[in-house]
Design a protein around this motif. Structure first.
Motif, mmCIF file in Angstrom:
data_model
loop_
_atom_site.group_PDB
_atom_site.id
_atom_site.type_symbol
_atom_site.label_atom_id
_atom_site.label_comp_id
_atom_site.label_asym_id
_atom_site.label_seq_id
_atom_site.Cartn_x
_atom_site.Cartn_y
_atom_site.Cartn_z
ATOM 1 N N ALA A 1 -6.163 8.308 12.855
ATOM 2 C CA ALA A 1 -6.604 7.454 11.737
ATOM 3 C C ALA A 1 -5.405 6.796 11.067
ATOM 4 O O ALA A 1 -5.414 5.590 10.773
ATOM 5 C CB ALA A 1 -7.384 8.294 10.727
ATOM 6 N N VAL A 2 -4.356 7.590 10.855
ATOM 7 C CA VAL A 2 -3.158 7.038 10.193
ATOM 8 C C VAL A 2 -2.482 6.002 11.098
ATOM 9 O O VAL A 2 -2.090 4.921 10.632
ATOM 10 C CB VAL A 2 -2.179 8.179 9.813
ATOM 11 N N ASP A 3 -2.386 6.309 12.385
ATOM 12 C CA ASP A 3 -1.765 5.360 13.315
ATOM 13 C C ASP A 3 -2.513 4.026 13.312
ATOM 14 O O ASP A 3 -1.916 2.957 13.421
ATOM 15 C CB ASP A 3 -1.752 5.920 14.740
ATOM 16 N N ARG B 1 -0.946 1.364 6.153
ATOM 17 C CA ARG B 1 -0.492 0.113 5.556
ATOM 18 C C ARG B 1 1.027 -0.046 5.730
ATOM 19 O O ARG B 1 1.526 -1.149 5.871
ATOM 20 C CB ARG B 1 -0.839 0.133 4.064
ATOM 21 N N CYS B 2 1.745 1.083 5.742
ATOM 22 C CA CYS B 2 3.199 1.011 5.860
ATOM 23 C C CYS B 2 3.624 0.626 7.275
ATOM 24 O O CYS B 2 4.778 0.288 7.498
ATOM 25 C CB CYS B 2 3.826 2.342 5.480
ATOM 26 N N ALA B 3 2.695 0.691 8.242
ATOM 27 C CA ALA B 3 3.066 0.343 9.617
ATOM 28 C C ALA B 3 2.509 -1.015 10.019
ATOM 29 O O ALA B 3 2.693 -1.445 11.143
ATOM 30 C CB ALA B 3 2.530 1.403 10.575
ATOM 31 N N LEU C 1 11.373 1.937 2.957
ATOM 32 C CA LEU C 1 10.923 1.885 1.562
ATOM 33 C C LEU C 1 10.524 3.260 1.057
ATOM 34 O O LEU C 1 10.665 3.570 -0.126
ATOM 35 C CB LEU C 1 9.712 0.938 1.478
ATOM 36 N N PHE C 2 10.048 4.128 1.968
ATOM 37 C CA PHE C 2 9.458 5.403 1.579
ATOM 38 C C PHE C 2 10.465 6.553 1.479
ATOM 39 O O PHE C 2 10.079 7.658 1.149
ATOM 40 C CB PHE C 2 8.342 5.775 2.569
ATOM 41 N N PHE C 3 11.730 6.269 1.791
ATOM 42 C CA PHE C 3 12.729 7.342 1.765
ATOM 43 C C PHE C 3 13.971 6.917 0.988
ATOM 44 O O PHE C 3 14.456 5.784 1.143
ATOM 45 C CB PHE C 3 13.137 7.732 3.195
ATOM 46 N N ARG D 1 2.804 2.039 -5.005
ATOM 47 C CA ARG D 1 1.857 0.933 -5.177
ATOM 48 C C ARG D 1 1.220 0.573 -3.823
ATOM 49 O O ARG D 1 0.017 0.350 -3.720
ATOM 50 C CB ARG D 1 2.591 -0.285 -5.765
ATOM 51 N N LEU D 2 2.052 0.566 -2.773
ATOM 52 C CA LEU D 2 1.547 0.245 -1.437
ATOM 53 C C LEU D 2 0.530 1.295 -0.977
ATOM 54 O O LEU D 2 -0.524 0.967 -0.427
ATOM 55 C CB LEU D 2 2.719 0.202 -0.459
ATOM 56 N N CYS D 3 0.853 2.558 -1.197
ATOM 57 C CA CYS D 3 -0.042 3.637 -0.779
ATOM 58 C C CYS D 3 -1.375 3.572 -1.532
ATOM 59 O O CYS D 3 -2.421 3.929 -0.980
ATOM 60 C CB CYS D 3 0.599 4.998 -1.039
ATOM 61 N N THR D 4 -1.330 3.126 -2.782
ATOM 62 C CA THR D 4 -2.548 3.105 -3.597
ATOM 63 C C THR D 4 -3.639 2.272 -2.930
ATOM 64 O O THR D 4 -4.815 2.604 -3.010
ATOM 65 C CB THR D 4 -2.230 2.546 -5.002
ATOM 66 N N GLY D 5 -3.246 1.212 -2.236
ATOM 67 C CA GLY D 5 -4.247 0.377 -1.578
ATOM 68 C C GLY D 5 -4.414 0.682 -0.098
ATOM 69 O O GLY D 5 -5.025 -0.102 0.632
ATOM 70 N N CYS D 6 -3.874 1.799 0.369
ATOM 71 C CA CYS D 6 -3.920 2.096 1.807
ATOM 72 C C CYS D 6 -5.263 2.731 2.190
ATOM 73 O O CYS D 6 -5.695 3.710 1.568
ATOM 74 C CB CYS D 6 -2.781 3.046 2.172
ATOM 75 N N PRO D 7 -5.920 2.217 3.224
ATOM 76 C CA PRO D 7 -7.243 2.749 3.597
ATOM 77 C C PRO D 7 -7.212 4.149 4.197
ATOM 78 O O PRO D 7 -8.260 4.787 4.298
ATOM 79 C CB PRO D 7 -7.740 1.720 4.620
ATOM 80 N N VAL D 8 -6.040 4.627 4.624
ATOM 81 C CA VAL D 8 -5.993 5.962 5.255
ATOM 82 C C VAL D 8 -5.200 6.950 4.393
ATOM 83 O O VAL D 8 -4.648 7.916 4.898
ATOM 84 C CB VAL D 8 -5.393 5.884 6.680
ATOM 85 N N ARG D 9 -5.220 6.709 3.092
ATOM 86 C CA ARG D 9 -4.401 7.541 2.215
ATOM 87 C C ARG D 9 -4.811 9.020 2.269
ATOM 88 O O ARG D 9 -3.954 9.898 2.291
ATOM 89 C CB ARG D 9 -4.502 7.015 0.776
ATOM 90 N N ALA D 10 -6.108 9.310 2.287
ATOM 91 C CA ALA D 10 -6.557 10.711 2.294
ATOM 92 C C ALA D 10 -6.081 11.426 3.562
ATOM 93 O O ALA D 10 -5.588 12.560 3.506
ATOM 94 C CB ALA D 10 -8.077 10.773 2.183
ATOM 95 N N ALA D 11 -6.224 10.744 4.718
ATOM 96 C CA ALA D 11 -5.774 11.353 5.983
ATOM 97 C C ALA D 11 -4.266 11.544 5.954
ATOM 98 O O ALA D 11 -3.740 12.562 6.413
ATOM 99 C CB ALA D 11 -6.177 10.463 7.154
ATOM 100 N N CYS D 12 -3.559 10.556 5.400
ATOM 101 C CA CYS D 12 -2.099 10.620 5.317
ATOM 102 C C CYS D 12 -1.664 11.808 4.453
ATOM 103 O O CYS D 12 -0.756 12.548 4.812
ATOM 104 C CB CYS D 12 -1.579 9.299 4.741
ATOM 105 N N GLU D 13 -2.356 12.021 3.338
ATOM 106 C CA GLU D 13 -2.001 13.143 2.459
ATOM 107 C C GLU D 13 -2.251 14.478 3.161
ATOM 108 O O GLU D 13 -1.408 15.378 3.110
ATOM 109 C CB GLU D 13 -2.815 13.071 1.158
ATOM 110 N N VAL E 1 8.306 9.321 -0.403
ATOM 111 C CA VAL E 1 6.924 9.080 -0.828
ATOM 112 C C VAL E 1 6.062 9.137 0.419
ATOM 113 O O VAL E 1 6.419 8.568 1.465
ATOM 114 C CB VAL E 1 6.757 7.689 -1.491
ATOM 115 N N ARG E 2 4.978 9.874 0.325
ATOM 116 C CA ARG E 2 4.007 9.863 1.419
ATOM 117 C C ARG E 2 2.629 9.997 0.787
ATOM 118 O O ARG E 2 2.433 10.839 -0.099
ATOM 119 C CB ARG E 2 4.287 11.012 2.400
ATOM 120 N N ALA E 3 1.715 9.158 1.227
ATOM 121 C CA ALA E 3 0.347 9.160 0.681
ATOM 122 C C ALA E 3 0.343 8.928 -0.823
ATOM 123 O O ALA E 3 -0.504 9.461 -1.535
ATOM 124 C CB ALA E 3 -0.357 10.467 1.020
ATOM 125 N N GLY E 4 1.303 8.179 -1.309
ATOM 126 C CA GLY E 4 1.341 7.877 -2.741
ATOM 127 C C GLY E 4 1.877 8.999 -3.599
ATOM 128 O O GLY E 4 1.826 8.923 -4.833
#
Ligand code: SF4
Length: 180
Positions: A17-19, A23-25, A34-36, A55-67, A84-87
């Motif tokens: 799902a994340v792959d 949004r970061c990819a 940006l995330f490190f 801010r980018l993670c906030t609008g990411c559709p796979v944030r829950a899976a990423c977290e 930063v990972r999953a916001g």
């Protein structure tokens, strides 16, 4: 991995799902770094980039899976504000992991059980292929043994590559180097 095995492997499903939706990819961020936080990066610069990453993670559709993946992977340290990972920042991830320690331990153990089952299935398939006859027919027509042998060799090589991959990952998780 077959689709059936993937359905039963929670971690593999999360990773897929994340792959597919990260949004970061997708080129939206334009910068995976940006995330490190870079070595010796001034805190003011990092805080600005960190806010942008969140801010980018906030609008990411796979944030829950990423977290969930980040928590399963053990990302984030309570004393290190460097990612930063999953916001979530490193300390925030560590706090969530502590709060859900029991649930996460059970989930990780389930992943490994599934992985062990996959390993067992793969070893069985290799043994089956290595000992099966070269005498095969399709719709009444005999397949040349050399062709059957070649197809078996390809299949065995794919299966053993997957076995190596799983065993290396397990060794690495247990503190061994990949080549150990
Ligand atoms: S939530 Fe953030 S870190 Fe996770 S995949 Fe989406 S953009 Fe990347």
């Amino acid at each position: 991995m077959t689709s059936t095995q993937a359905r039963h492997t929670r971690r593999a499903v999360l990773q897929a799902a994340v792959d597919a939706g990260a949004r970061c990819a997708s080129g939206v961020s334009g910068d995976p770094d940006l995330f490190f936080r870079a070595d010796r990066e001034p805190i003011g610069e990092w805080q600005a980039r960190r806010a942008e990453a969140i801010r980018l993670c906030t609008g990411c559709p796979v944030r829950a899976a990423c977290e969930e993946l980040a928590l399963r992977d053990g990302d984030g340290r309570a004393s290190q504000d460097d990612m930063v990972r999953a916001g979530l920042t490193g300390p925030e991830l560590a706090a969530v992991r502590t709060a859900h320690a029991v649930r996460l331990a059970a989930a990780t153990a389930a992943d490994r059980d599934t992985e062990q089952r996959e390993l067992n299935d793969l070893v069985t398939q290799v043994q089956h292929e290595a000992t099966s006859t070269l005498d095969r027919t399709v719709e009444g027509e005999r397949i040349p043994p050399s062709r059957v042998q070649a197809e078996q060799n390809v299949l065995i090589s794919l299966l053993t590559a997957r076995i190596r991959e799983l065993r290396s990952a397990r060794r690495a998780r247990n503190g061994w180097e990949v080549a150990a």
